[in-house]
Design a protein around this motif. Sequence first.
Motif, PDB file in Angstrom:
ATOM      1  N   ALA A  58      75.381  75.051  10.945  1.00  0.00           N
ATOM      2  CA  ALA A  58      76.412  75.674  11.784  1.00  0.00           C
ATOM      3  C   ALA A  58      75.828  75.985  13.160  1.00  0.00           C
ATOM      4  O   ALA A  58      76.499  75.805  14.186  1.00  0.00           O
ATOM      5  CB  ALA A  58      76.948  76.937  11.116  1.00  0.00           C
ATOM      6  N   HIS A  59      74.584  76.420  13.179  1.00  0.00           N
ATOM      7  CA  HIS A  59      73.912  76.695  14.452  1.00  0.00           C
ATOM      8  C   HIS A  59      73.808  75.425  15.291  1.00  0.00           C
ATOM      9  O   HIS A  59      74.198  75.425  16.464  1.00  0.00           O
ATOM     10  CB  HIS A  59      72.524  77.281  14.194  1.00  0.00           C
ATOM     11  N   VAL A  60      73.308  74.319  14.723  1.00  0.00           N
ATOM     12  CA  VAL A  60      73.151  73.104  15.529  1.00  0.00           C
ATOM     13  C   VAL A  60      74.496  72.494  15.904  1.00  0.00           C
ATOM     14  O   VAL A  60      74.608  71.863  16.957  1.00  0.00           O
ATOM     15  CB  VAL A  60      72.196  72.057  14.887  1.00  0.00           C
ATOM     16  N   ARG A  61      75.505  72.701  15.079  1.00  0.00           N
ATOM     17  CA  ARG A  61      76.864  72.284  15.464  1.00  0.00           C
ATOM     18  C   ARG A  61      77.247  72.977  16.771  1.00  0.00           C
ATOM     19  O   ARG A  61      77.712  72.352  17.715  1.00  0.00           O
ATOM     20  CB  ARG A  61      77.847  72.666  14.354  1.00  0.00           C
ATOM     21  N   ASP A  62      77.005  74.292  16.822  1.00  0.00           N
ATOM     22  CA  ASP A  62      77.349  75.062  18.015  1.00  0.00           C
ATOM     23  C   ASP A  62      76.420  74.748  19.181  1.00  0.00           C
ATOM     24  O   ASP A  62      76.843  74.752  20.332  1.00  0.00           O
ATOM     25  CB  ASP A  62      77.345  76.551  17.696  1.00  0.00           C
ATOM     26  N   VAL A  63      75.155  74.450  18.886  1.00  0.00           N
ATOM     27  CA  VAL A  63      74.221  74.032  19.937  1.00  0.00           C
ATOM     28  C   VAL A  63      74.742  72.771  20.625  1.00  0.00           C
ATOM     29  O   VAL A  63      74.706  72.663  21.851  1.00  0.00           O
ATOM     30  CB  VAL A  63      72.795  73.820  19.361  1.00  0.00           C
ATOM     31  N   CYS A  64      75.245  71.832  19.838  1.00  0.00           N
ATOM     32  CA  CYS A  64      75.793  70.601  20.432  1.00  0.00           C
ATOM     33  C   CYS A  64      76.908  70.930  21.411  1.00  0.00           C
ATOM     34  O   CYS A  64      76.935  70.408  22.533  1.00  0.00           O
ATOM     35  CB  CYS A  64      76.303  69.660  19.341  1.00  0.00           C
ATOM     36  N   ARG A  65      77.817  71.787  21.017  1.00  0.00           N
ATOM     37  CA  ARG A  65      78.941  72.142  21.886  1.00  0.00           C
ATOM     38  C   ARG A  65      78.457  72.860  23.145  1.00  0.00           C
ATOM     39  O   ARG A  65      78.835  72.488  24.264  1.00  0.00           O
ATOM     40  CB  ARG A  65      79.937  73.035  21.130  1.00  0.00           C
ATOM     41  N   ILE A  66      77.600  73.853  22.976  1.00  0.00           N
ATOM     42  CA  ILE A  66      77.099  74.636  24.121  1.00  0.00           C
ATOM     43  C   ILE A  66      76.337  73.729  25.088  1.00  0.00           C
ATOM     44  O   ILE A  66      76.543  73.788  26.298  1.00  0.00           O
ATOM     45  CB  ILE A  66      76.182  75.786  23.629  1.00  0.00           C
ATOM     46  N   PHE A  67      75.465  72.886  24.560  1.00  0.00           N
ATOM     47  CA  PHE A  67      74.675  72.019  25.435  1.00  0.00           C
ATOM     48  C   PHE A  67      75.530  70.948  26.098  1.00  0.00           C
ATOM     49  O   PHE A  67      75.260  70.570  27.236  1.00  0.00           O
ATOM     50  CB  PHE A  67      73.485  71.413  24.674  1.00  0.00           C
ATOM     51  N   ARG A  68      76.564  70.478  25.424  1.00  0.00           N
ATOM     52  CA  ARG A  68      77.469  69.513  26.055  1.00  0.00           C
ATOM     53  C   ARG A  68      78.191  70.178  27.227  1.00  0.00           C
ATOM     54  O   ARG A  68      78.334  69.587  28.298  1.00  0.00           O
ATOM     55  CB  ARG A  68      78.464  68.963  25.030  1.00  0.00           C
ATOM     56  N   GLU A  69      78.634  71.413  27.037  1.00  0.00           N
ATOM     57  CA  GLU A  69      79.284  72.145  28.125  1.00  0.00           C
ATOM     58  C   GLU A  69      78.313  72.367  29.285  1.00  0.00           C
ATOM     59  O   GLU A  69      78.679  72.216  30.450  1.00  0.00           O
ATOM     60  CB  GLU A  69      79.809  73.491  27.610  1.00  0.00           C
ATOM     61  N   ARG A  70      77.082  72.698  28.956  1.00  0.00           N
ATOM     62  CA  ARG A  70      76.078  72.922  29.995  1.00  0.00           C
ATOM     63  C   ARG A  70      75.707  71.629  30.706  1.00  0.00           C
ATOM     64  O   ARG A  70      75.486  71.632  31.920  1.00  0.00           O
ATOM     65  CB  ARG A  70      74.836  73.602  29.395  1.00  0.00           C
ATOM     66  N   SER A  87      81.122  67.961   8.541  1.00  0.00           N
ATOM     67  CA  SER A  87      82.131  67.218   9.291  1.00  0.00           C
ATOM     68  C   SER A  87      82.195  67.689  10.745  1.00  0.00           C
ATOM     69  O   SER A  87      82.257  66.871  11.674  1.00  0.00           O
ATOM     70  CB  SER A  87      83.491  67.392   8.610  1.00  0.00           C
ATOM     71  N   GLU A  88      82.172  68.987  10.939  1.00  0.00           N
ATOM     72  CA  GLU A  88      82.217  69.545  12.301  1.00  0.00           C
ATOM     73  C   GLU A  88      80.967  69.167  13.089  1.00  0.00           C
ATOM     74  O   GLU A  88      81.049  68.848  14.280  1.00  0.00           O
ATOM     75  CB  GLU A  88      82.376  71.055  12.251  1.00  0.00           C
ATOM     76  N   TYR A  89      79.804  69.190  12.417  1.00  0.00           N
ATOM     77  CA  TYR A  89      78.573  68.781  13.096  1.00  0.00           C
ATOM     78  C   TYR A  89      78.672  67.323  13.543  1.00  0.00           C
ATOM     79  O   TYR A  89      78.318  66.989  14.673  1.00  0.00           O
ATOM     80  CB  TYR A  89      77.331  68.981  12.220  1.00  0.00           C
ATOM     81  N   ALA A  90      79.161  66.467  12.663  1.00  0.00           N
ATOM     82  CA  ALA A  90      79.280  65.045  13.008  1.00  0.00           C
ATOM     83  C   ALA A  90      80.143  64.865  14.257  1.00  0.00           C
ATOM     84  O   ALA A  90      79.793  64.092  15.151  1.00  0.00           O
ATOM     85  CB  ALA A  90      79.858  64.261  11.833  1.00  0.00           C
ATOM     86  N   ALA A  91      81.248  65.586  14.336  1.00  0.00           N
ATOM     87  CA  ALA A  91      82.139  65.467  15.495  1.00  0.00           C
ATOM     88  C   ALA A  91      81.459  65.987  16.765  1.00  0.00           C
ATOM     89  O   ALA A  91      81.488  65.320  17.814  1.00  0.00           O
ATOM     90  CB  ALA A  91      83.435  66.220  15.238  1.00  0.00           C
ATOM     91  N   GLN A  92      80.843  67.163  16.684  1.00  0.00           N
ATOM     92  CA  GLN A  92      80.189  67.748  17.860  1.00  0.00           C
ATOM     93  C   GLN A  92      78.996  66.901  18.304  1.00  0.00           C
ATOM     94  O   GLN A  92      78.787  66.681  19.506  1.00  0.00           O
ATOM     95  CB  GLN A  92      79.744  69.190  17.575  1.00  0.00           C
ATOM     96  N   GLN A 110      80.226  63.679  20.067  1.00  0.00           N
ATOM     97  CA  GLN A 110      80.701  63.957  21.430  1.00  0.00           C
ATOM     98  C   GLN A 110      79.538  64.250  22.378  1.00  0.00           C
ATOM     99  O   GLN A 110      79.539  63.809  23.531  1.00  0.00           O
ATOM    100  CB  GLN A 110      81.664  65.141  21.423  1.00  0.00           C
ATOM    101  N   THR A 111      78.545  64.974  21.879  1.00  0.00           N
ATOM    102  CA  THR A 111      77.392  65.316  22.719  1.00  0.00           C
ATOM    103  C   THR A 111      76.533  64.088  22.970  1.00  0.00           C
ATOM    104  O   THR A 111      76.031  63.888  24.085  1.00  0.00           O
ATOM    105  CB  THR A 111      76.590  66.465  22.071  1.00  0.00           C
ATOM    106  N   ALA A 112      76.367  63.247  21.962  1.00  0.00           N
ATOM    107  CA  ALA A 112      75.631  61.993  22.140  1.00  0.00           C
ATOM    108  C   ALA A 112      76.305  61.133  23.199  1.00  0.00           C
ATOM    109  O   ALA A 112      75.634  60.581  24.086  1.00  0.00           O
ATOM    110  CB  ALA A 112      75.545  61.246  20.813  1.00  0.00           C
ATOM    111  N   ASP A 113      77.625  61.054  23.143  1.00  0.00           N
ATOM    112  CA  ASP A 113      78.367  60.286  24.141  1.00  0.00           C
ATOM    113  C   ASP A 113      78.152  60.859  25.543  1.00  0.00           C
ATOM    114  O   ASP A 113      78.015  60.101  26.515  1.00  0.00           O
ATOM    115  CB  ASP A 113      79.860  60.265  23.810  1.00  0.00           C
TER     116      ASP A 113
END
Length: 174
Positions: A71-83, A119-124, A127-130
Amino acid sequence: MTEPAEITPDDKDWTVVIGDGCKECGYEPHDVRTTGDRLRASIPRWQERLAHLDAQRRPDPTTWSPVEYAAHVRDVCRIFRERLALMLDEDNPTFDNWDQDAAAVEQDYFHQQPATVASEYAAQATQTADAFDAVRDDQWQRTSKRSNGASFTTESFAVYFLHDIEHHLHDVGA
């Protein structure tokens, strides 16, 4: 499932991994142009680890379970993508503080379901990889700052980010 004990916040300065890598997990700074590929490669590893019956079990009362780390790395992906978007859109932005420990409590990582988090991690992560794949050669030296004053280029930011993902795979034995 017993209620979780409080986790001692991690106050280590992990920016050292940008130049030195990480002896604890074996991470070596990578070619940043492979960030997207390496992030995508983490998806099946997280999915496999979260499919284990013990995914919600903490190894000890004060260490996150695999689902909490995921759950943490899922959120890390989102935060870092925004940054990353801020870095590419603004000149030398300063990032707001993100308290990962508070996020874990507020979002109740302990009680999240492994299959949902996988599933949420895979999506985040996808998107971050892209987003990292879309960084142009002339953007890797753009700069930013964390709220504590730590400075990053897009390049060092990618190294710092990917270490977090891969280090936590090490933490959960994946």
